[in-house]
Design a protein around this motif. Sequence first.
Motif, PDB file in Angstrom:
ATOM      1  N   TRP A 113     -20.536 -32.865  28.810  1.00 22.44           N
ATOM      2  CA  TRP A 113     -21.925 -33.113  29.210  1.00 22.44           C
ATOM      3  C   TRP A 113     -21.972 -33.609  30.663  1.00 22.44           C
ATOM      4  N   PHE A 114     -21.117 -34.574  31.001  1.00 23.27           N
ATOM      5  CA  PHE A 114     -21.087 -35.169  32.336  1.00 23.27           C
ATOM      6  C   PHE A 114     -20.787 -34.124  33.409  1.00 23.27           C
ATOM      7  N   LEU A 115     -19.886 -33.197  33.103  1.00 21.23           N
ATOM      8  CA  LEU A 115     -19.509 -32.157  34.055  1.00 21.23           C
ATOM      9  C   LEU A 115     -20.458 -30.955  34.025  1.00 21.23           C
ATOM     10  N   ASN A 116     -21.520 -31.062  33.243  1.00 20.41           N
ATOM     11  CA  ASN A 116     -22.525 -30.003  33.101  1.00 20.41           C
ATOM     12  C   ASN A 116     -21.959 -28.705  32.543  1.00 20.41           C
ATOM     13  N   LEU A 170     -10.518 -34.374  38.563  1.00 21.54           N
ATOM     14  CA  LEU A 170      -9.657 -35.036  37.585  1.00 21.54           C
ATOM     15  C   LEU A 170     -10.291 -34.996  36.195  1.00 21.54           C
ATOM     16  N   LEU A 171     -11.585 -35.265  36.120  1.00 25.05           N
ATOM     17  CA  LEU A 171     -12.284 -35.209  34.838  1.00 25.05           C
ATOM     18  C   LEU A 171     -12.300 -33.790  34.275  1.00 25.05           C
ATOM     19  N   ALA A 172     -12.473 -32.809  35.139  1.00 23.07           N
ATOM     20  CA  ALA A 172     -12.432 -31.411  34.691  1.00 23.07           C
ATOM     21  C   ALA A 172     -11.048 -31.056  34.156  1.00 23.07           C
ATOM     22  N   LEU A 173     -10.008 -31.538  34.809  1.00 21.15           N
ATOM     23  CA  LEU A 173      -8.650 -31.305  34.326  1.00 21.15           C
ATOM     24  C   LEU A 173      -8.441 -31.939  32.958  1.00 21.15           C
ATOM     25  N   LEU A 174      -8.926 -33.168  32.789  1.00 22.71           N
ATOM     26  CA  LEU A 174      -8.825 -33.834  31.476  1.00 22.71           C
ATOM     27  C   LEU A 174      -9.581 -33.049  30.402  1.00 22.71           C
ATOM     28  N   ALA A 175     -10.753 -32.566  30.732  1.00 16.19           N
ATOM     29  CA  ALA A 175     -11.533 -31.782  29.775  1.00 16.19           C
ATOM     30  C   ALA A 175     -10.802 -30.488  29.424  1.00 16.19           C
ATOM     31  N   ASP A 176     -10.192 -29.859  30.408  1.00 14.40           N
ATOM     32  CA  ASP A 176      -9.471 -28.611  30.169  1.00 14.40           C
ATOM     33  C   ASP A 176      -8.199 -28.824  29.354  1.00 14.40           C
ATOM     34  N   LEU A 177      -7.602 -30.008  29.462  1.00 15.45           N
ATOM     35  CA  LEU A 177      -6.359 -30.293  28.742  1.00 15.45           C
ATOM     36  C   LEU A 177      -6.582 -30.790  27.319  1.00 15.45           C
ATOM     37  N   TYR A 178      -7.803 -31.170  26.985  1.00 14.45           N
ATOM     38  CA  TYR A 178      -8.059 -31.794  25.688  1.00 14.45           C
ATOM     39  C   TYR A 178      -7.681 -30.883  24.515  1.00 14.45           C
ATOM     40  N   THR A 179      -8.158 -29.666  24.490  1.00 17.81           N
ATOM     41  CA  THR A 179      -7.887 -28.772  23.367  1.00 17.81           C
ATOM     42  C   THR A 179      -6.398 -28.419  23.273  1.00 17.81           C
ATOM     43  N   PRO A 180      -5.726 -28.084  24.375  1.00 19.52           N
ATOM     44  CA  PRO A 180      -4.274 -27.866  24.259  1.00 19.52           C
ATOM     45  C   PRO A 180      -3.528 -29.103  23.749  1.00 19.52           C
ATOM     46  N   VAL A 184     -15.383 -38.700  23.598  1.00 16.51           N
ATOM     47  CA  VAL A 184     -15.175 -38.767  25.049  1.00 16.51           C
ATOM     48  C   VAL A 184     -15.104 -37.354  25.620  1.00 16.51           C
ATOM     49  N   TYR A 185     -14.441 -36.449  24.899  1.00 15.09           N
ATOM     50  CA  TYR A 185     -14.380 -35.049  25.335  1.00 15.09           C
ATOM     51  C   TYR A 185     -15.782 -34.446  25.413  1.00 15.09           C
ATOM     52  N   LEU A 186     -16.603 -34.681  24.406  1.00 11.09           N
ATOM     53  CA  LEU A 186     -17.982 -34.176  24.424  1.00 11.09           C
ATOM     54  C   LEU A 186     -18.753 -34.778  25.599  1.00 11.09           C
TER      55      LEU A 186
END
Length: 144
Positions: free
Chosen positions: A109-112, A5-15, A103-105
């Motif tokens: 970092w959290f997801l390495n 879920l966190l990876a999905l949020l990170a991937d959606l941030y820029t779009p 939060v995105y940054l």
Amino acid sequence: MLNQLLALLADLYTPLQVVVLLWLGWRLFDGSDSRQQLKQISGFLLLSILISYSLMFADNYWQWWPRLALDYSTHTAVAFSLQLAIHWVLPKQRLISWLAYLVYLWLMWFLNYHSVMDMLTTMLSVGLLLQLSAICKVGKAATK
């Protein structure tokens, strides 16, 4: 499950940043008096994206970040460029937009995905090149 879920949020941030900027461009710059500001923001955004990807290609060729045991973060560079444009367009929501960016940054970092130094050196490089381009533009305008 949480990491996915966190990876999905990170991937959606820029779009999502792009969607926000397009929506803002549509809503805020509808009048003809705002077209000059829209041109300025669009030019800035294009320049910052060009700088972000130019640094990526240069780093791939010359290996600047790997020589320092770091990794150039194209995601950080592009998100930083979009964040600066949002900062310019939404002065009253700067705190919220910068908190979302931080939060995105943190997510990266959290997801390495990247280290803090990867992201900091990327932002500093993009920011310094943008500042240099602004100084050159001001100097050019002053000599006319």
